[in-house]
Design an enzyme around this catalytic site. Sequence first.
Site, short mmCIF file in Angstrom:
data_model
loop_
_atom_site.label_atom_id
_atom_site.label_comp_id
_atom_site.label_asym_id
_atom_site.label_seq_id
_atom_site.Cartn_x
_atom_site.Cartn_y
_atom_site.Cartn_z
N HIS A 1 17.44 32.33 23.15
CA HIS A 1 16.55 34.56 22.83
C HIS A 1 15.78 33.74 24.27
O HIS A 1 15.56 32.66 24.86
CB HIS A 1 15.63 34.00 21.75
CG HIS A 1 14.27 33.70 21.23
ND1 HIS A 1 13.99 33.16 21.88
CD2 HIS A 1 14.90 32.16 20.68
CE1 HIS A 1 12.98 31.85 21.34
NE2 HIS A 1 13.41 31.41 20.49
N TRP B 1 5.28 33.23 20.89
CA TRP B 1 4.68 32.08 20.19
C TRP B 1 5.51 30.78 21.40
O TRP B 1 4.64 29.25 21.74
CB TRP B 1 4.92 31.99 19.64
CG TRP B 1 3.82 31.73 17.90
CD1 TRP B 1 3.24 33.11 18.38
CD2 TRP B 1 3.66 31.83 16.75
NE1 TRP B 1 2.40 33.92 17.58
CE2 TRP B 1 2.75 32.71 16.41
CE3 TRP B 1 4.47 31.37 16.26
CZ2 TRP B 1 2.10 32.63 15.12
CZ3 TRP B 1 4.42 30.89 14.52
CH2 TRP B 1 3.09 32.02 14.19
N THR C 1 7.50 27.82 15.58
CA THR C 1 7.48 28.35 15.51
C THR C 1 8.53 28.35 14.60
O THR C 1 8.45 29.02 13.44
CB THR C 1 8.35 29.78 16.95
OG1 THR C 1 7.94 29.19 17.95
CG2 THR C 1 8.02 30.92 16.01
N ARG D 1 13.34 37.52 17.64
CA ARG D 1 13.47 37.73 19.26
C ARG D 1 14.89 37.13 18.91
O ARG D 1 15.44 37.56 20.58
CB ARG D 1 12.38 36.31 19.40
CG ARG D 1 13.19 34.48 18.53
CD ARG D 1 12.43 33.84 18.09
NE ARG D 1 11.66 32.35 17.86
CZ ARG D 1 12.04 32.70 16.30
NH1 ARG D 1 11.54 33.01 15.81
NH2 ARG D 1 12.39 30.91 16.01
N GLU E 1 16.09 29.97 13.72
CA GLU E 1 16.14 28.63 14.18
C GLU E 1 15.38 27.24 12.84
O GLU E 1 15.34 27.77 12.00
CB GLU E 1 14.26 28.94 15.07
CG GLU E 1 13.80 27.42 15.40
CD GLU E 1 14.12 26.92 17.22
OE1 GLU E 1 14.31 27.30 17.96
OE2 GLU E 1 15.04 25.90 16.07
N HIS F 1 13.93 24.85 11.26
CA HIS F 1 12.45 24.56 10.16
C HIS F 1 11.36 24.67 10.26
O HIS F 1 10.99 22.97 10.34
CB HIS F 1 12.28 25.66 8.54
CG HIS F 1 11.18 25.88 8.05
ND1 HIS F 1 9.45 25.51 7.65
CD2 HIS F 1 11.62 27.19 6.96
CE1 HIS F 1 9.24 26.35 7.12
NE2 HIS F 1 10.22 27.16 6.57
N ARG G 1 9.37 16.61 17.49
CA ARG G 1 10.20 17.96 17.80
C ARG G 1 11.94 17.87 18.12
O ARG G 1 12.78 18.09 18.34
CB ARG G 1 9.65 18.70 19.13
CG ARG G 1 8.79 18.74 19.22
CD ARG G 1 8.07 19.04 20.02
NE ARG G 1 8.84 20.37 20.94
CZ ARG G 1 8.44 20.11 22.42
NH1 ARG G 1 8.18 19.74 23.09
NH2 ARG G 1 10.09 21.25 22.80
N ARG G 2 11.70 16.38 18.30
CA ARG G 2 12.79 15.93 19.31
C ARG G 2 13.85 15.01 18.40
O ARG G 2 15.78 14.67 18.60
CB ARG G 2 13.48 15.48 20.48
CG ARG G 2 12.58 16.76 21.38
CD ARG G 2 13.79 17.49 21.92
NE ARG G 2 13.95 18.83 22.43
CZ ARG G 2 13.32 19.90 21.63
NH1 ARG G 2 12.67 19.68 20.23
NH2 ARG G 2 12.58 21.04 21.92
N HIS H 1 18.72 30.11 18.58
CA HIS H 1 17.66 29.72 18.95
C HIS H 1 17.72 27.94 19.70
O HIS H 1 18.50 27.89 20.12
CB HIS H 1 16.73 29.36 17.42
CG HIS H 1 16.88 30.67 16.79
ND1 HIS H 1 15.78 31.27 17.17
CD2 HIS H 1 17.59 31.23 16.51
CE1 HIS H 1 15.75 32.66 16.57
NE2 HIS H 1 16.65 32.47 15.92
N ASN I 1 16.73 24.51 18.89
CA ASN I 1 16.87 23.97 17.95
C ASN I 1 18.46 24.98 17.21
O ASN I 1 19.40 23.73 17.31
CB ASN I 1 15.96 23.37 16.88
CG ASN I 1 15.02 23.25 17.87
OD1 ASN I 1 15.29 21.75 18.71
ND2 ASN I 1 13.71 23.08 17.96
O1 LIG Z 1 10.48 27.07 16.59
C1 LIG Z 1 9.65 26.50 17.83
O2 LIG Z 1 8.85 25.93 18.29
C2 LIG Z 1 10.78 26.56 19.14
O3 LIG Z 1 11.27 27.95 19.30
C3 LIG Z 1 11.47 25.78 19.90
O4 LIG Z 1 10.33 23.95 18.88
P1 LIG Z 1 10.94 23.43 20.38
O5 LIG Z 1 11.66 23.24 21.72
O6 LIG Z 1 9.43 22.82 20.02
O7 LIG Z 1 11.60 22.86 19.19
#
Ligand SMILES: O=C(O)[C@H](O)COP(=O)(O)O
Length: 244
Positions: free
Chosen positions: A9, A14, A21, A60, A87, A89, A114-115, A182, A184
């Site tokens: 998207h 956010w 998000t 989005r 996305e 969660h 995050r990763r 999204h 992720n």
């Molecule tokens: O859900 C979120 O915060 C973003 O769309 C993806 O966030 P990230 O890149 O921090 O995983």
Amino acid sequence: MIEVVLIRHGQSLWNLENRFTGWTDVDLSENGLIEARKAGKILKEHGYKFDIAYTSVLKRSIRTLWIVLHEMDLMWIPVYKCWKLNERHYGALQGLNKDETAKKYGEKQVHEWRRSVNIAPPPLTKDDSRYSGGDIKYSHLPKNKIPFTESLADTEKRVIEEWNEVIVPNLKDNKKVIISAHGNTLRALVKYLDNMESDGVANLNIPTGTPLIYELDDDLKPIKHYYLSLEGEVPKDEIAKYIE
Ligand SMILES: O=C(O)[C@H](O)COP(=O)(O)O
């Protein structure tokens, strides 16, 4: 050769505020609307057509798809929305500012949330207003399907279910498919398609609103993939400038 178009998207409100998000249903920012329009123009310019579209149930992603299809005069094609393309969660991080969270818990911990592949952020509790258990979008689901948090592996499981059970049969039926989703969700799909190891996907980021073309063989194994701009295939050393 089978081609599928993936698009994250456009920038969301956010993303703009640098907030986690996840399943929070925020809309596109003005820039995100512009990105979506540009993506539609790029795909039209390069002669793409689609027979069917897939997206999540989050606005989005849906709005990005609507705008892309409008630019291509393809709003008439079937669009299927599924929660499995939502996305990842983000649990109790949803709504928090990413920089403030890094200051509180440390950059290393936030990067791990995050990763990493198998580590999930702290979960929501059932009485948290951010929990989706009462959201009408998910009222058809058994409660055990509605997450309190997710690791990337959890996200990958549901995304690949949708890919193999719903999308692949249409690809094999020679349907031209676009998937609007999204960051992720698409990281999980790319990880699966390219059979990436955990450390490889840790460094993978998907830019917003930029068409990602996957060329697949008849066994749906990737032949090549590339991002598309008005000028054509985006050189790999230029991708970084598209990443927020
Ligand atoms: O859900 C979120 O915060 C973003 O769309 C993806 O966030 P990230 O890149 O921090 O995983």
